[in-house]
Design a protein around this motif. Structure first.
Motif, mmCIF file in Angstrom:
data_model
loop_
_atom_site.group_PDB
_atom_site.id
_atom_site.type_symbol
_atom_site.label_atom_id
_atom_site.label_comp_id
_atom_site.label_asym_id
_atom_site.label_seq_id
_atom_site.Cartn_x
_atom_site.Cartn_y
_atom_site.Cartn_z
ATOM 1 N N ALA A 75 -0.666 23.067 -0.387
ATOM 2 C CA ALA A 75 0.065 24.307 -1.568
ATOM 3 C C ALA A 75 0.828 23.163 -2.378
ATOM 4 C CB ALA A 75 0.080 25.441 -1.519
ATOM 5 N N LYS A 76 0.965 22.765 -3.544
ATOM 6 C CA LYS A 76 1.765 21.835 -4.362
ATOM 7 C C LYS A 76 3.506 22.590 -3.743
ATOM 8 C CE LYS A 76 3.326 19.595 -8.583
ATOM 9 N NZ LYS A 76 3.365 19.860 -9.933
ATOM 10 N N GLY A 77 4.006 21.088 -3.098
ATOM 11 C CA GLY A 77 5.501 21.428 -2.403
ATOM 12 C C GLY A 77 5.852 21.728 -0.929
ATOM 13 N N VAL A 78 4.056 21.881 -0.582
ATOM 14 C CA VAL A 78 4.654 21.898 0.571
ATOM 15 C C VAL A 78 4.309 20.399 1.415
ATOM 16 C CG1 VAL A 78 2.835 23.213 3.039
ATOM 17 C CG2 VAL A 78 3.019 24.392 0.874
ATOM 18 N N LEU A 101 -2.437 25.632 2.838
ATOM 19 C CA LEU A 101 -3.650 25.272 2.708
ATOM 20 C C LEU A 101 -4.704 25.434 1.710
ATOM 21 C CD1 LEU A 101 -4.181 25.459 6.195
ATOM 22 C CD2 LEU A 101 -4.147 23.265 4.803
ATOM 23 N N ILE A 102 -5.084 24.084 0.739
ATOM 24 C CA ILE A 102 -6.156 24.605 -0.374
ATOM 25 C C ILE A 102 -8.027 24.232 -0.238
ATOM 26 C CG2 ILE A 102 -7.409 24.605 -3.001
ATOM 27 C CD1 ILE A 102 -4.395 23.503 -3.352
ATOM 28 N N PRO A 103 -8.767 24.859 0.563
ATOM 29 C CA PRO A 103 -9.955 24.868 0.522
ATOM 30 C C PRO A 103 -10.326 23.526 -0.704
ATOM 31 C CG PRO A 103 -9.931 27.057 0.194
ATOM 32 C CD PRO A 103 -8.442 26.038 0.044
ATOM 33 N N LEU A 104 -10.790 22.636 0.096
ATOM 34 C CA LEU A 104 -11.541 21.413 -0.522
ATOM 35 C C LEU A 104 -12.982 22.377 -1.708
ATOM 36 C CD1 LEU A 104 -12.164 18.602 1.877
ATOM 37 C CD2 LEU A 104 -10.204 18.783 -0.140
ATOM 38 N N SER A 105 -14.053 23.221 -1.557
ATOM 39 C CA SER A 105 -14.191 23.904 -2.083
ATOM 40 C C SER A 105 -13.905 24.132 -3.328
ATOM 41 C CB SER A 105 -15.188 24.819 -1.408
ATOM 42 O OG SER A 105 -13.909 26.275 -0.842
ATOM 43 N N THR A 119 0.864 -1.338 -0.423
ATOM 44 C CA THR A 119 -0.324 0.801 -0.369
ATOM 45 C C THR A 119 0.788 1.516 0.093
ATOM 46 O OG1 THR A 119 -1.715 -0.905 1.296
ATOM 47 C CG2 THR A 119 -1.760 1.694 1.547
ATOM 48 N N SER A 120 0.599 2.807 -1.161
ATOM 49 C CA SER A 120 1.295 3.631 -0.364
ATOM 50 C C SER A 120 0.148 4.332 -0.288
ATOM 51 C CB SER A 120 2.539 3.703 -1.352
ATOM 52 O OG SER A 120 2.248 4.988 -1.247
ATOM 53 N N LYS A 121 0.206 6.027 -0.822
ATOM 54 C CA LYS A 121 -0.670 6.863 -0.115
ATOM 55 C C LYS A 121 -0.009 8.197 -0.663
ATOM 56 C CE LYS A 121 -1.196 5.041 4.656
ATOM 57 N NZ LYS A 121 0.232 4.861 4.741
ATOM 58 N N LEU A 122 -1.177 8.939 -2.096
ATOM 59 C CA LEU A 122 -0.328 9.843 -2.250
ATOM 60 C C LEU A 122 -0.789 11.348 -1.089
ATOM 61 C CD1 LEU A 122 -1.093 11.223 -5.167
ATOM 62 C CD2 LEU A 122 -3.576 12.216 -4.294
ATOM 63 N N TRP A 123 -0.475 11.855 -1.754
ATOM 64 C CA TRP A 123 0.360 13.077 -0.062
ATOM 65 C C TRP A 123 -0.348 14.214 -0.291
ATOM 66 C CZ3 TRP A 123 0.659 13.094 4.716
ATOM 67 C CH2 TRP A 123 0.410 14.562 4.933
ATOM 68 N N ASN A 124 -0.751 15.140 0.480
ATOM 69 C CA ASN A 124 -1.897 16.391 0.181
ATOM 70 C C ASN A 124 -1.429 17.055 -0.998
ATOM 71 O OD1 ASN A 124 -2.590 14.505 2.757
ATOM 72 N ND2 ASN A 124 -2.262 16.189 3.838
ATOM 73 N N ASP A 125 -0.091 17.227 -0.753
ATOM 74 C CA ASP A 125 0.131 17.735 -1.986
ATOM 75 C C ASP A 125 -0.183 18.267 -3.403
ATOM 76 O OD1 ASP A 125 2.574 16.785 -1.665
ATOM 77 O OD2 ASP A 125 3.836 18.854 -2.688
ATOM 78 N N MET A 126 -0.554 16.663 -3.218
ATOM 79 C CA MET A 126 -0.148 16.192 -4.699
ATOM 80 C C MET A 126 -2.011 16.019 -5.030
ATOM 81 S SD MET A 126 2.410 17.065 -6.389
ATOM 82 C CE MET A 126 3.554 15.639 -7.129
ATOM 83 N N HIS A 127 -2.963 16.816 -4.586
ATOM 84 C CA HIS A 127 -4.177 16.800 -5.018
ATOM 85 C C HIS A 127 -4.906 17.166 -6.424
ATOM 86 C CE1 HIS A 127 -6.374 15.276 -1.274
ATOM 87 N NE2 HIS A 127 -5.521 14.885 -1.003
ATOM 88 N N ALA A 128 -4.433 17.969 -6.460
ATOM 89 C CA ALA A 128 -4.906 18.968 -7.934
ATOM 90 C C ALA A 128 -4.596 17.769 -9.396
ATOM 91 C CB ALA A 128 -3.588 19.621 -8.912
#
Ligand code: NDP
Ligand code: 1BO
Length: 320
Positions: free
Chosen positions: A120-123, A132-136, A79-88
């Motif tokens: 944000a990318k790189g954070v 932080l980027i809002p989910l909206s 298993t691995s996971k997508l980090w939060n700065d790569m949601h785009a």
């Protein structure tokens, strides 16, 4: 040799061993040695993530194990996971490919959205609202739609989420073309989450329990001064003592008996073997009743680190 035989069977017939090795906080060299020791001990399930900053060393250990014929790729669940700065959406598959390159694998068994939080990318960790980027603005459904092709492309066999509340999971599940099959969340006797387990079961989503031993090696900045020590809980210690096993083994056996998979982290070969041996234990109804009484709704990973600048709130993160 004992191997982690008990497993969760997915709809496509794949089986995930219910006991896996956690790798968060394992320093790179330790992670390399831990994976080798774990495979030798009989582990067949590894829980990894890009943010753990040790996937390259885990990949080196795996490559050496495969080359030496110690284990075959198809015998492992990774298993691995997508980090939060790569949601785009444009970042999702490149992040997965980077993890695959680091792990020196052609495919994952399971790829998870690590948190319902966008950075944000790189954070790697937020310091202010600008991080932080809002989910909206970057909805989870958009990130998920970019995850789905990973299955068709053969980059992962299954997709899932982590740290998702029932409400977020239900919303994602309803709109998903490729359904999430796992929700990895914090679970232990101080945070039993029966409602979340029931919601996941109703959706056919398997649950993996993280921090099952209380995550005692978390960085100090993620700890509360008054936090209870799960491994020292008198009830757990008493039940374990009566069976002649350790508190850690009792906590792992409890997680397995609830039907969850469980991923205790260790870098110590002796403790890894001890944890694996817990797959053979059974708790009595009385033990289960006593542990039910330990519920405190206590999160060791409470999510406060996402709240910088007020873009996210704890109530919104956990939907409670
Ligand atoms: P755990 O609850 O697994 O606790 C780890 C600690 O327990 C380490 O200090 C370890 O020390 C110690 N330990 C391990 N086995 C024993 C034993 N038999 N007796 C006594 N102490 C023991 O913490 P984690 O937070 O690491 O959770 C497990 C895994 O879950 C992570 O590593 C990660 O893979 C995953 N996770 C996922 C999260 C997510 O957001 N999706 C969040 C948190 C965790 P030692 O290594 O020295 O043995
Ligand atoms: C913020 C900690 C993540 C561990 O999986």
């Amino acid at each position: 040799m004992q191997t982690a035989r008990r497993g969760h069977r997915f709809a496509n017939g794949d089986e995930m061993p219910l006991l896996g090795l956690g790798t968060w906080k394992s320093a790179p060299g330790d992670a390399y040695r831990a994976v080798k020791a774990a495979i030798a001990a009989g582990y067949r399930h590894l829980d990894c993530a890009a943010i753990y900053a040790n996937e390259a060393e885990i990949g080196r250990a795996l490559a050496e194990l495969f080359a030496a014929g110690e284990v075959r790729r198809e015998q492992l669940w990774i298993t691995s996971k997508l980090w939060n700065d790569m949601h785009a959406p444009a970042d999702v598959l490149p992040a997965l490919r980077k993890t695959l390159a680091d792990l020196q694998l052609e495919y994952l068994d399971l790829y998870l959205v690590h948190w319902p939080i966008a950075l944000a990318k790189g954070v790697l960790a937020p310091r202010s609202a600008a991080d932080l980027i809002p989910l909206s603005e970057l909805p989870l459904a958009q990130t998920w739609a970019a995850m789905e092709p990973a299955v068709e492309l053969g980059l992962t066999r299954h997709l899932g989420v982590s740290n998702f509340s029932a409400a977020k999971l239900q919303a994602l599940h309803a709109g998903a073309r490729v359904k999430p099959e796992v929700n990895q969340v914090e679970l232990h006797p101080y945070l039993q989450q029966p409602e979340l387990l029931a919601s996941c079961r109703a959706l056919g989503v398997h649950v993996t329990a993280y921090s099952p031993l209380g995550s005692g090696d978390r960085p100090g900045g993620l700890k509360a001064a008054d936090e209870p020590v799960l491994l020292g809980d008198p009830v757990i210690v008493d039940i374990a003592g009566r069976q002649g096993v350790s508190a850690a083994q009792m906590l792992i056996a409890w997680a397995l008996q609830r039907g969850t998979s469980v991923i205790p982290k260790s870098i110590d070969p002796g403790r890894m073997r001890e944890n694996l041996a817990a797959t053979a234990l059974t708790l009595s109804d009385e033990d289960i009743q006593r542990i039910a009484g330990l519920e405190r709704r206590r999160r060791y990973l409470d999510g406060k680190f996402w709240i910088a600048g007020g873009v996210y709130s704890l109530a919104g993160l956990w939907d409670e």
